[in-house]
Enzyme design. Structure first.
Site, PDB file in Angstrom:
ATOM      1  N   LYS A  33      58.498  78.306-121.446  1.00  0.00           N
ATOM      2  CA  LYS A  33      59.605  79.105-121.461  1.00  0.00           C
ATOM      3  C   LYS A  33      60.897  79.776-122.255  1.00  0.00           C
ATOM      4  CE  LYS A  33      62.213  74.705-122.269  1.00  0.00           C
ATOM      5  NZ  LYS A  33      63.001  73.137-121.339  1.00  0.00           N
ATOM      6  N   ARG A 131      71.113  65.878-115.433  1.00  0.00           N
ATOM      7  CA  ARG A 131      71.956  67.143-115.248  1.00  0.00           C
ATOM      8  C   ARG A 131      71.421  67.969-114.056  1.00  0.00           C
ATOM      9  NH1 ARG A 131      68.197  70.211-120.101  1.00  0.00           N
ATOM     10  NH2 ARG A 131      66.776  70.211-119.075  1.00  0.00           N
ATOM     11  N   HIS A 160      62.723  63.772-117.292  1.00  0.00           N
ATOM     12  CA  HIS A 160      63.097  64.011-118.849  1.00  0.00           C
ATOM     13  C   HIS A 160      63.831  62.923-119.185  1.00  0.00           C
ATOM     14  CE1 HIS A 160      62.963  67.535-120.961  1.00  0.00           C
ATOM     15  NE2 HIS A 160      63.863  68.803-120.891  1.00  0.00           N
ATOM     16  N   ARG A 216      54.352  66.862-121.210  1.00  0.00           N
ATOM     17  CA  ARG A 216      54.818  68.930-120.884  1.00  0.00           C
ATOM     18  C   ARG A 216      55.770  68.854-122.771  1.00  0.00           C
ATOM     19  NH1 ARG A 216      58.436  65.913-116.990  1.00  0.00           N
ATOM     20  NH2 ARG A 216      59.534  66.224-118.718  1.00  0.00           N
ATOM     21  N   TYR A 260      80.927  93.598-144.960  1.00  0.00           N
ATOM     22  CA  TYR A 260      81.836  94.118-144.033  1.00  0.00           C
ATOM     23  C   TYR A 260      83.860  92.501-144.490  1.00  0.00           C
ATOM     24  CZ  TYR A 260      80.110  97.134-140.102  1.00  0.00           C
ATOM     25  OH  TYR A 260      79.558  98.015-139.911  1.00  0.00           O
ATOM     26  N   CYS A 307      75.428  91.932-141.275  1.00  0.00           N
ATOM     27  CA  CYS A 307      76.187  92.626-139.732  1.00  0.00           C
ATOM     28  C   CYS A 307      75.354  92.165-138.861  1.00  0.00           C
ATOM     29  CB  CYS A 307      76.715  93.701-140.891  1.00  0.00           C
ATOM     30  SG  CYS A 307      77.162  93.504-141.906  1.00  0.00           S
ATOM     31  N   MET A 308      75.149  93.809-138.013  1.00  0.00           N
ATOM     32  CA  MET A 308      74.040  93.593-136.553  1.00  0.00           C
ATOM     33  C   MET A 308      73.030  94.056-137.174  1.00  0.00           C
ATOM     34  SD  MET A 308      75.050  96.215-133.834  1.00  0.00           S
ATOM     35  CE  MET A 308      76.368  95.066-133.081  1.00  0.00           C
ATOM     36  N   ASP A 309      73.032  94.630-137.654  1.00  0.00           N
ATOM     37  CA  ASP A 309      71.686  95.088-138.412  1.00  0.00           C
ATOM     38  C   ASP A 309      70.595  95.301-139.498  1.00  0.00           C
ATOM     39  OD1 ASP A 309      71.756  96.183-135.964  1.00  0.00           O
ATOM     40  OD2 ASP A 309      72.905  98.080-136.465  1.00  0.00           O
TER      41      ASP A 309
HETATM   42  C1  LIG Z   1      62.304  72.299-121.955  1.00  0.00           C
HETATM   43  C2  LIG Z   1      61.454  71.288-121.558  1.00  0.00           C
HETATM   44  C3  LIG Z   1      60.172  70.687-122.409  1.00  0.00           C
HETATM   45  C4  LIG Z   1      60.233  70.682-123.485  1.00  0.00           C
HETATM   46  O1  LIG Z   1      60.989  69.907-124.319  1.00  0.00           O
HETATM   47  P1  LIG Z   1      60.244  70.149-125.852  1.00  0.00           P
HETATM   48  O2  LIG Z   1      61.510  69.118-126.495  1.00  0.00           O
HETATM   49  O3  LIG Z   1      60.528  71.813-126.481  1.00  0.00           O
HETATM   50  O4  LIG Z   1      58.810  68.855-125.967  1.00  0.00           O
HETATM   51  C5  LIG Z   1      60.130  69.408-121.335  1.00  0.00           C
HETATM   52  N1  LIG Z   1      60.430  69.851-120.148  1.00  0.00           N
HETATM   53  C6  LIG Z   1      61.257  69.811-119.077  1.00  0.00           C
HETATM   54  C7  LIG Z   1      62.112  69.323-118.867  1.00  0.00           C
HETATM   55  C8  LIG Z   1      62.356  71.181-120.310  1.00  0.00           C
HETATM   56  O5  LIG Z   1      63.637  71.601-119.968  1.00  0.00           O
END
Ligand SMILES: *Cc1c(COP(=O)(O)O)cnc(C)c1O
Length: 368
Positions: A33, A131, A160, A216, A260, A307-309
Site C-alpha cells: 500500500k 478502527r 489487525h 502480512r 527563510y 524550504c520547499m526545494d
Molecule cells: C499496513 C497493514 C499491515 C502491515 O503492517 P506493518 O506494520 O507495516 O507490517 C498489515 N495489515 C494491515 C491490515 C495493514 O493495514
C-alpha cells in the site's frame, strides 16, 4: 540530482528473512500500500512475488487497479474499507476485498450478481484496534451470514493488532485470543475460511502464535523493525537510499542569518552547503535546525529553515566538500548511516511516515 534508489535485492532478502521467520506452511502477503511505503508499488510487488510471496495487499481499490494495470495478476487484497461505488472496478479487476460489515458484503454480492462475477472477500474482525471491521462480539453471526451469501466466496477472515511491535505483548495476546475464539466458533458452525490471518511485521517477528495461514508484512519488507531501530539486528536490510548532490558550497561570516526568516545565525565564519531538496520532496519542514545529512561519510547538521526545494547544511567542520559531492538523506554513506526511523524521530514520527512521504517528484531508481 535527487534520487531514491530502491535495492530490490534487499527487498528479496527481507522476504527470505520473513519466510524463515514464519516457517513452512504460512503464506506471505506483501503489503505494498501507499506505493509500497514510498518505494514504488509495481517493482516492489514484482520483487516480492519473485521472492515467493503468494499474495499482495494494498489499502484502496484504486491502488489495486493500478497494480492490475501494471499487469500484476497475483492474488491481491485491499485492506481498507471500500465504497459500494468502487465495487464494479474491484470486481472486474479480480481484487479480493476487505469487508467490515454484513451490509457491505450484501451490497458487494449484489454488485457481483449484476456483473455476472463472484466476489472474494476477507472479513475483518475488530478485536480491539477499534478502527475497521466487525466488532468481535458480533463477528461470528455476521460472518456466518456473509458466508451464506450467493455470488460471494469467503476467502479469508482476519484481524489487525494495535501494538504487536511493543515488548509488552499482552494487548496483542488478548486480541489474538478473541480472534481464535471467533474462528473456533465459526468452525463449530461449519464456516471455515480458506485463509485466517493476523500478523503484521511486529507479530511476524515477535508473536509466533499469530502466524496462522498467512502473514502480512509491510515495514519489515522495506528493512525496518516496526518499533524503530532494531531492523538490522533481525537481519533486515533497509531497501531505500535517498540521495542528492551538493549544489553550492559557500562561506559566510559569523553572524549571518541562514535561509527563510533567519532562524539560524552562524556563530563563526562558516561553510554552508546547499542541498537541492526540501519539503516538496518529502523532507519534513519540522527538520529545520534539526537532524543531519551525510556528506563525505560524516553527519552535517541541517541549519535554518527547510524550504520547499532546498535545504542548507553547516559544512564548516568538513573542509574540502565541493559542489557535486554526494549527500545522503536516508541510507548509508561510508561508515555512517541515517535510517528513515532516525530521521522521523527528530520530528516525532516513524519510518513508515518518513518513507511514504517521499513525494512523486523524487525519481525512483531500481537496482538489484
Ligand atoms: C499496513 C497493514 C499491515 C502491515 O503492517 P506493518 O506494520 O507495516 O507490517 C498489515 N495489515 C494491515 C491490515 C495493514 O493495514
Amino acid at each position: 540530482m535527487t534520487r531514491a534508489t530502491v535495492d530490490l535485492g534487499a527487498i528479496r532478502h527481507n522476504v527470505d528473512v520473513l519466510r524463515e521467520a514464519v516457517g513452512p506452511g504460512v503464506a506471505l502477503m506483501a503489503v505494498v500500500k501507499a506505493d509500497a511505503y514510498g518505494h514504488g508499488a509495481a517493482p516492489v510487488a514484482r520483487a516480492c512475488l519473485a521472492a515467493g510471496c503468494a499474495w499482495l495487499a494494498v489499502a484502496t481499490v484504486d491502488e489495486g487497479v493500478a497494480l492490475r494495470r501494471a499487469e500484476i495478476d497475483a492474488p491481491l487484497l485491499t485492506l481498507g474499507p471500500s465504497d459500494p461505488a468502487e465495487y464494479p472496478a474491484a470486481l472486474s479487476h479480480a481484487l479480493s476485498l476487505a469487508v467490515g460489515s454484513l451490509a457491505n458484503a450484501t451490497a458487494l454480492a449484489q454488485a457481483a450478481h449484476t456483473l455476472g462475477l463472484t466476489a472474494r472477500v476477507h472479513v475483518k474482525v475488530d478485536t480491539g484496534l477499534n478502527r475497521f471491521g466487525i466488532p468481535a462480539a458480533r463477528a461470528v453471526a455476521e460472518i456466518a451470514a456473509i458466508a451464506a451469501l450467493p455470488h460471494l466466496v469467503l476467502e479469508g477472515v482476519y484481524t489487525h493488532f494495535a501494538s504487536s511491535e511493543e515488548d509488552d505483548k499482552s494487548s496483542a495476546r488478548r486480541q489474538l485470543a478473541l480472534f481464535m475464539d471467533a474462528l473456533n466458533r465459526l468452525d463449530g458452525l461449519g464456516v471455515r475460511p480458506l485463509l485466517r490471518h493476523a500478523s503484521n511485521s511486529g507479530a511476524i517477528l515477535d508473536l509466533p502464535d499469530a502466524r496462522l495461514d498467512l502473514a502480512r508484512p509491510g515495514i519489515a519488507l522495506y528493512g525496518y523493525h516496526p518499533a524503530g531501530p532494531g531492523g538490522a539486528a533481525r537481519g533486515l536490510r533497509p531497501a531505500l537510499t535517498l540521495r542528492t548532490r551538493l549544489a553550492r558550497v559557500e562561506t559566510a561570516p559569523a553572524g549571518a542569518g541562514v535561509s527563510y526568516n533567519h532562524t539560524f545565525h552562524t556563530a563563526r565564519p562558516s561553510v554552508l552547503g546547499l542541498v537541492p531538496l526540501g519539503y516538496a520532496d518529502g523532507l519534513p519542514r519540522l527538520l529545520s535546525n534539526r537532524g543531519h545529512m551525510l556528506v563525505g561519510g560524516k553527519r552535517r547538521p541541517i541549519v535554518g529553515r527547510v524550504c520547499m526545494d532546498q535545504t542548507v547544511l553547516d559544512m564548516t567542520d568538513a573542509p574540502g566538500a565541493v559542489v557535486g559531492d554526494e549527500v545522503v538523506v536516508i541510507g548509508r554513506q561510508g561508515d555512517s548511516y541515517i535510517g528513515a526511523d532516525e530521521l522521523g524521530a527528530h520530528v516525532g514520527t516513524n519510518a513508515y511516515e518518513t518513507l511514504c512521504r517521499i513525494t512523486p517528484r523524487v525519481p525512483r531508481d531500481y537496482v538489484e
